[in-house]
Design a protein around this motif. Structure first.
Motif, PDB file in Angstrom:
ATOM      1  N   SER A 153      23.063  -3.214  34.905  1.00  0.00           N
ATOM      2  CA  SER A 153      21.943  -2.078  35.406  1.00  0.00           C
ATOM      3  C   SER A 153      20.479  -3.022  35.522  1.00  0.00           C
ATOM      4  O   SER A 153      19.831  -2.339  36.186  1.00  0.00           O
ATOM      5  CB  SER A 153      21.906  -0.980  34.489  1.00  0.00           C
ATOM      6  OG  SER A 153      21.182  -1.540  33.154  1.00  0.00           O
ATOM      7  N   HIS A 154      20.284  -3.944  34.872  1.00  0.00           N
ATOM      8  CA  HIS A 154      19.078  -4.712  34.974  1.00  0.00           C
ATOM      9  C   HIS A 154      18.131  -3.752  34.465  1.00  0.00           C
ATOM     10  O   HIS A 154      16.993  -4.018  34.754  1.00  0.00           O
ATOM     11  CB  HIS A 154      18.818  -5.249  36.421  1.00  0.00           C
ATOM     12  CG  HIS A 154      20.020  -6.124  37.025  1.00  0.00           C
ATOM     13  ND1 HIS A 154      19.957  -7.327  36.460  1.00  0.00           N
ATOM     14  CD2 HIS A 154      20.883  -5.940  37.535  1.00  0.00           C
ATOM     15  CE1 HIS A 154      20.891  -8.078  37.000  1.00  0.00           C
ATOM     16  NE2 HIS A 154      21.689  -7.075  37.834  1.00  0.00           N
ATOM     17  N   ASP A 155      18.342  -2.808  33.600  1.00  0.00           N
ATOM     18  CA  ASP A 155      17.582  -1.952  32.773  1.00  0.00           C
ATOM     19  C   ASP A 155      16.994  -2.581  31.696  1.00  0.00           C
ATOM     20  O   ASP A 155      17.785  -2.519  30.553  1.00  0.00           O
ATOM     21  CB  ASP A 155      18.006  -0.635  32.728  1.00  0.00           C
ATOM     22  CG  ASP A 155      17.070   0.405  31.990  1.00  0.00           C
ATOM     23  OD1 ASP A 155      15.856   0.016  31.600  1.00  0.00           O
ATOM     24  OD2 ASP A 155      17.336   1.590  31.887  1.00  0.00           O
ATOM     25  N   ASP A 156      15.822  -3.173  31.512  1.00  0.00           N
ATOM     26  CA  ASP A 156      15.258  -3.952  30.213  1.00  0.00           C
ATOM     27  C   ASP A 156      14.478  -2.999  29.292  1.00  0.00           C
ATOM     28  O   ASP A 156      13.797  -3.502  28.481  1.00  0.00           O
ATOM     29  CB  ASP A 156      14.540  -5.083  30.534  1.00  0.00           C
ATOM     30  CG  ASP A 156      15.552  -6.230  31.216  1.00  0.00           C
ATOM     31  OD1 ASP A 156      16.654  -5.966  30.727  1.00  0.00           O
ATOM     32  OD2 ASP A 156      15.126  -6.961  31.905  1.00  0.00           O
ATOM     33  N   THR A 157      14.490  -1.648  29.624  1.00  0.00           N
ATOM     34  CA  THR A 157      13.393  -0.915  28.769  1.00  0.00           C
ATOM     35  C   THR A 157      13.925  -0.619  27.396  1.00  0.00           C
ATOM     36  O   THR A 157      15.313  -0.844  27.611  1.00  0.00           O
ATOM     37  CB  THR A 157      13.341   0.745  29.396  1.00  0.00           C
ATOM     38  OG1 THR A 157      14.928   1.166  29.527  1.00  0.00           O
ATOM     39  CG2 THR A 157      13.041   0.586  30.696  1.00  0.00           C
ATOM     40  N   ILE A 158      13.374  -0.348  26.312  1.00  0.00           N
ATOM     41  CA  ILE A 158      13.910  -0.389  25.130  1.00  0.00           C
ATOM     42  C   ILE A 158      14.927   0.733  24.788  1.00  0.00           C
ATOM     43  O   ILE A 158      15.835   0.421  24.141  1.00  0.00           O
ATOM     44  CB  ILE A 158      12.623   0.006  23.892  1.00  0.00           C
ATOM     45  CG1 ILE A 158      13.026  -0.499  22.663  1.00  0.00           C
ATOM     46  CG2 ILE A 158      12.232   1.386  24.376  1.00  0.00           C
ATOM     47  CD1 ILE A 158      12.012  -0.236  21.723  1.00  0.00           C
ATOM     48  N   GLY A 159      14.928   1.641  25.551  1.00  0.00           N
ATOM     49  CA  GLY A 159      16.023   2.871  25.265  1.00  0.00           C
ATOM     50  C   GLY A 159      17.346   2.182  25.754  1.00  0.00           C
ATOM     51  O   GLY A 159      18.301   2.974  25.631  1.00  0.00           O
ATOM     52  N   ASN A 160      17.326   1.258  26.742  1.00  0.00           N
ATOM     53  CA  ASN A 160      18.833   0.635  27.211  1.00  0.00           C
ATOM     54  C   ASN A 160      19.308  -0.605  26.409  1.00  0.00           C
ATOM     55  O   ASN A 160      20.261  -1.230  26.693  1.00  0.00           O
ATOM     56  CB  ASN A 160      18.547   0.358  28.684  1.00  0.00           C
ATOM     57  CG  ASN A 160      19.841  -0.029  29.402  1.00  0.00           C
ATOM     58  OD1 ASN A 160      20.993   0.781  29.239  1.00  0.00           O
ATOM     59  ND2 ASN A 160      19.959  -1.056  30.200  1.00  0.00           N
TER      60      ASN A 160
END
Length: 76
Positions: free
Chosen positions: A2-9
């Protein structure tokens, strides 16, 4: 990926647990507890393999907005 580096991921795992998670041997349930696939068979002594984590509750951050988002586990 996903390339989602947010804390929730995020979910901090050792390399061994990360591989088990990616291979769907480990999953996280709605109560943030570790579940080991019933089909998984492990060799060796008790207490040193993946089964030791069955039912263990994740240690979550104090602030719920920092918790790993459930959507990250839903596809598993």
């Amino acid at each position: 990926m996903s390339h989602d580096d947010t804390i929730g991921n995020g979910l901090a795992l050792t390399p061994t647990l990360h591989r088990a998670f990616d291979r769907h041997i480990l999953r996280i349930d709605h109560d943030y507890r570790v579940r080991v696939a019933s089909s998984f068979r492990e060799l060796g002594g008790a207490g040193h393999g993946l089964r030791q984590f069955e039912g263990a509750k994740l240690r979550l951050p104090e602030r719920p907005e920092w918790w790993t988002r459930w959507e990250g586990f839903a596809a598993r």
